[in-house]
Write an enzyme that holds these catalytic residues in place. Sequence first.
Site, mmCIF file in Angstrom:
data_model
loop_
_atom_site.group_PDB
_atom_site.id
_atom_site.type_symbol
_atom_site.label_atom_id
_atom_site.label_comp_id
_atom_site.label_asym_id
_atom_site.label_seq_id
_atom_site.Cartn_x
_atom_site.Cartn_y
_atom_site.Cartn_z
ATOM 1 N N LEU A 8 -19.055 14.492 -8.759
ATOM 2 C CA LEU A 8 -20.030 15.222 -9.568
ATOM 3 C C LEU A 8 -19.523 15.432 -10.983
ATOM 4 C CD1 LEU A 8 -21.475 17.713 -6.983
ATOM 5 C CD2 LEU A 8 -22.605 15.779 -8.061
ATOM 6 N N ALA A 9 -18.230 15.762 -11.111
ATOM 7 C CA ALA A 9 -17.701 16.032 -12.458
ATOM 8 C C ALA A 9 -17.645 14.757 -13.297
ATOM 9 C CB ALA A 9 -16.314 16.663 -12.358
ATOM 10 N N LEU B 270 -19.386 22.892 -6.936
ATOM 11 C CA LEU B 270 -20.413 21.960 -7.403
ATOM 12 C C LEU B 270 -20.947 22.441 -8.741
ATOM 13 C CD1 LEU B 270 -22.351 21.293 -4.057
ATOM 14 C CD2 LEU B 270 -20.345 20.125 -4.967
ATOM 15 N N GLU C 172 -12.774 19.631 -10.140
ATOM 16 C CA GLU C 172 -11.691 20.223 -9.341
ATOM 17 C C GLU C 172 -10.314 19.845 -9.896
ATOM 18 O OE1 GLU C 172 -12.240 19.807 -5.065
ATOM 19 O OE2 GLU C 172 -10.263 20.644 -4.667
ATOM 20 N N ARG D 187 -13.800 33.722 1.151
ATOM 21 C CA ARG D 187 -13.045 32.858 2.064
ATOM 22 C C ARG D 187 -11.621 33.328 2.304
ATOM 23 N NH1 ARG D 187 -15.330 27.125 -0.322
ATOM 24 N NH2 ARG D 187 -17.425 27.504 0.454
ATOM 25 N N SER E 56 -19.850 24.299 7.288
ATOM 26 C CA SER E 56 -20.195 24.948 6.021
ATOM 27 C C SER E 56 -20.237 26.467 6.100
ATOM 28 C CB SER E 56 -21.571 24.450 5.585
ATOM 29 O OG SER E 56 -22.058 25.278 4.566
ATOM 30 N N HIS F 259 -8.830 23.423 2.092
ATOM 31 C CA HIS F 259 -10.155 22.941 1.711
ATOM 32 C C HIS F 259 -10.278 22.602 0.236
ATOM 33 C CE1 HIS F 259 -14.482 22.673 1.714
ATOM 34 N NE2 HIS F 259 -14.589 23.639 0.834
ATOM 35 N N GLY G 202 -13.107 8.900 -12.457
ATOM 36 C CA GLY G 202 -13.763 9.727 -11.455
ATOM 37 C C GLY G 202 -15.266 9.597 -11.537
HETATM 38 C C1 LIG Z 1 -16.204 19.134 3.341
HETATM 39 C C2 LIG Z 1 -16.416 19.797 2.012
HETATM 40 C C3 LIG Z 1 -17.574 20.513 1.755
HETATM 41 C C4 LIG Z 1 -17.767 21.138 0.528
HETATM 42 N N1 LIG Z 1 -18.920 21.833 0.303
HETATM 43 C C5 LIG Z 1 -19.105 22.437 -0.901
HETATM 44 C C6 LIG Z 1 -20.310 23.150 -1.162
HETATM 45 O O1 LIG Z 1 -21.196 23.248 -0.327
HETATM 46 N N2 LIG Z 1 -20.449 23.722 -2.382
HETATM 47 C C7 LIG Z 1 -19.487 23.636 -3.345
HETATM 48 O O2 LIG Z 1 -19.690 24.170 -4.435
HETATM 49 N N3 LIG Z 1 -18.354 22.937 -3.121
HETATM 50 C C8 LIG Z 1 -18.136 22.340 -1.931
HETATM 51 N N4 LIG Z 1 -16.982 21.653 -1.705
HETATM 52 C C9 LIG Z 1 -16.051 21.417 -2.815
HETATM 53 C C10 LIG Z 1 -16.605 20.312 -3.709
HETATM 54 O O3 LIG Z 1 -17.208 19.317 -2.913
HETATM 55 C C11 LIG Z 1 -15.525 19.646 -4.576
HETATM 56 O O4 LIG Z 1 -14.731 20.607 -5.179
HETATM 57 C C12 LIG Z 1 -16.187 18.799 -5.652
HETATM 58 O O5 LIG Z 1 -17.145 17.933 -5.102
HETATM 59 C C13 LIG Z 1 -15.153 18.016 -6.432
HETATM 60 O O6 LIG Z 1 -15.847 17.181 -7.336
HETATM 61 P P1 LIG Z 1 -15.054 16.332 -8.423
HETATM 62 O O7 LIG Z 1 -16.065 15.523 -9.134
HETATM 63 O O8 LIG Z 1 -14.181 17.224 -9.212
HETATM 64 O O9 LIG Z 1 -14.085 15.396 -7.553
HETATM 65 P P2 LIG Z 1 -14.407 14.286 -6.423
HETATM 66 O O10 LIG Z 1 -15.782 14.351 -5.918
HETATM 67 O O11 LIG Z 1 -13.276 14.403 -5.450
HETATM 68 O O12 LIG Z 1 -14.285 12.933 -7.191
HETATM 69 C C14 LIG Z 1 -13.048 12.420 -7.609
HETATM 70 C C15 LIG Z 1 -13.283 11.075 -8.226
HETATM 71 O O13 LIG Z 1 -12.087 10.655 -8.870
HETATM 72 C C16 LIG Z 1 -11.774 9.338 -8.481
HETATM 73 N N5 LIG Z 1 -10.313 9.200 -8.558
HETATM 74 C C17 LIG Z 1 -9.370 10.090 -8.149
HETATM 75 N N6 LIG Z 1 -8.144 9.625 -8.460
HETATM 76 C C18 LIG Z 1 -8.321 8.432 -9.062
HETATM 77 C C19 LIG Z 1 -7.434 7.477 -9.602
HETATM 78 N N7 LIG Z 1 -6.105 7.662 -9.611
HETATM 79 N N8 LIG Z 1 -7.969 6.346 -10.123
HETATM 80 C C20 LIG Z 1 -9.328 6.137 -10.138
HETATM 81 N N9 LIG Z 1 -10.207 7.031 -9.659
HETATM 82 C C21 LIG Z 1 -9.698 8.169 -9.130
HETATM 83 C C22 LIG Z 1 -12.338 9.182 -7.098
HETATM 84 O O14 LIG Z 1 -12.533 7.826 -6.816
HETATM 85 C C23 LIG Z 1 -13.640 9.970 -7.242
HETATM 86 O O15 LIG Z 1 -14.620 9.142 -7.825
HETATM 87 C C24 LIG Z 1 -16.774 21.043 -0.470
HETATM 88 C C25 LIG Z 1 -15.601 20.338 -0.217
HETATM 89 C C26 LIG Z 1 -15.411 19.747 1.022
HETATM 90 C C27 LIG Z 1 -14.097 19.080 1.286
#
Ligand SMILES: Cc1cc2nc3c(=O)[nH]c(=O)nc-3n(C[C@H](O)[C@H](O)[C@H](O)COP(=O)(O)OP(=O)(O)OC[C@H]3O[C@@H](n4cnc5c(N)ncnc54)[C@H](O)[C@@H]3O)c2cc1C
Length: 645
Positions: A53-54, A451, A435, A340, A294, A411, A50
Amino acid sequence: MSTDFYRDGEPVADAKAPAGPIAERWEKRRFSGRLVNPANRRKLRVIVVGTGLAGASAAATLGELGYRVANYCFQDSSRRAHSIAAQGGINAAKNYRNDGDSVHRLFYDTVKGGDFRSRESNVHRLAEVSTEIIDQCVAQGVPFAREYGGLLDNRSFGGAQVSRTFYARGQTGQQLLLGAYQALQRQVAAGTVDLHTRHEMLELVIVDGKARGIVVRDLVTGEISTELADAVVLATGGYGNVYFLSTNAMGCNVTAGWRAHRKGAYFANPCYTQIHPTCIPQSGEHQSKLTLMSESLRNDGRVWVPKKKGDDRHPADIPEDERDYYLERRYPAFGNLVPRDIASRAAKVVCDEGHGVGPGGLGVYLDFAAAIERLGRKAVEAKYGNLFDMYERITGENPYERPMRIYPAVHYTMGGLWVDYDLSSNIPGLFVTGEANFSDHGANRLGASALMQGLSDGYFVLPNTISDYLADGPFEAVPEDHEAVVAARRAVDDRIAFFLGNDGDRTVDSFHRELGKIMWEYCGMERTEEGLTKAIGLIRSLKDEFWRRVKVTGKNEQLNQELEKAGRVADFLELGELMCIDALHRSESCGGHFRAESQTEDGEAKRDDANFSYVAAWEYGEDAPVLHKEALEFEYVKPTQRSYK
Ligand SMILES: Cc1cc2nc3c(=O)[nH]c(=O)nc-3n(C[C@H](O)[C@H](O)[C@H](O)COP(=O)(O)OP(=O)(O)OC[C@H]3O[C@@H](n4cnc5c(N)ncnc54)[C@H](O)[C@@H]3O)c2cc1C
């Protein structure tokens, strides 16, 4: 109480969370956790799956610490992780506005917002770390909005009466991800991080009970390979796409987490789904994605419906006294900024009663007329311009002149792999961040907190906690021909061979769409015992049909998105069933999980703390899933019926 659908297992406990005063626990854990000295870090390999952000924040920080990191994503660039889509903002308890915010208030709001189904220790740590995140991102150059005095600006999000949301116009996720990406690229250049784009993790390798590697497919060439390491971190995002239609990017999926679940990792609270109140309504059957407007828009937009049922006049022709500003009426203290889950349900209620607007009556107005009159069009444009443009491009309607139409949509998923305070799953060596874990949000996440959690996990928590595990390493090297590695690879090969060889006649998408409809109908905004029982039956027969009739075209040795989707939908089908079982067993309502049988007289979610104050951690079972309960304790924020009135 075991049923036909599941069996009861032993309780599970979070053995890593320290006791004592809550404000000292994180400090205490950082001190009690063992460290790895810099010279030894170079001998330790960590896989981070991944680059959102995480993941990017974790990979960059672990690289900076000196570990040898392999970082994977399935997109063509790590910058395209779904986090890039986040619009509204990121919370932090800086109290720049001097409006009464504090770490304790952010902690309190989050525990209450999650309807008392999250862990106090975790949430307090999140609130503490929130301020460090902003400092780090500013130092990286993230261009947060500023007010005229130079301080970073803030706005309000649902479930809070203070302004603590930091933002970069309507592109906060993009700007934060670019910051994390720069930090990551610095490590790539320094040689501490190996970045593999366009690779999908399809299996977890477990050796002697420890997570030791992953099997990946190169999405361009089809090559299957193995990466072995001392620890594996999954930062693979949420699973909202189990509903087919959601605000998530099309590629978001559950495969990494589900493959780990099938190998023994517990999946916690899978039924906790966030349905966001401000999305552009579905316009037809052809759609494969929904668009979020948003939550920040609720700072200035007023939500209303016509008082008269079926009123199809132009909104400008409906006089003030014939409008129902139902959120302001029902929740005067929080008004349009209720959390929400509350806002979504309220929209459903008015639409079910026949007051909805637009096609099928599935919409409510989000109106900026008052804000434009008060602040002027320019000011509104400066804050939300890109969101207004996006709305107009999609609907053909100008939101400066006519209220937006919005409706709730799937969402975010609060559920995910179970982790302890150290972010370790129950499989030693397997850590989960962002997430993808069941996280700190309980049964409902407050806006702008995802985030915050992703960056808290990646920049601050995991780098501190993983060292306690890695202090026992490096672990004995695992050869490529180890039976566990060979078996994991064979499982991947066999599944691919099955999909490509099956003589089917139905597309993967048609199964996904049908699953999504079942999930939305029976495990969506309102759930009942009858509906969930029916859904489990429907999903089981859909799953049988999938394995008989699925048709996957093309071959393995090429870019083959049908093949990618087939594996993801196979996992969604299993997850969907577990979500319904989880939703069925939790006969209380809490947060986003609304059981029609459990509501107060005025239609609010009614919790049952005596019987359900626990995290439901599900273990995979061939015949039926096994339920392990982790009891939740509240010392600092006493559970009450949530009120935003
Ligand atoms: C439209 C929208 C707007 C949002 N706005 C906000 C906001 O304003 N504020 C807020 O706090 N939150 C917001 N959220 C929620 C927030 O964006 C997400 O919860 C957060 O960005 C998730 O981050 P993450 O790093 O956990 O996962 P992601 O950003 O989903 O990253 C997942 C990563 O894992 C990789 N991956 C997944 N499965 C595999 C696999 N099997 N093999 C290899 N790689 C894999 C992907 O390629 C990606 O790099 C929003 C969500 C949406 C949908």
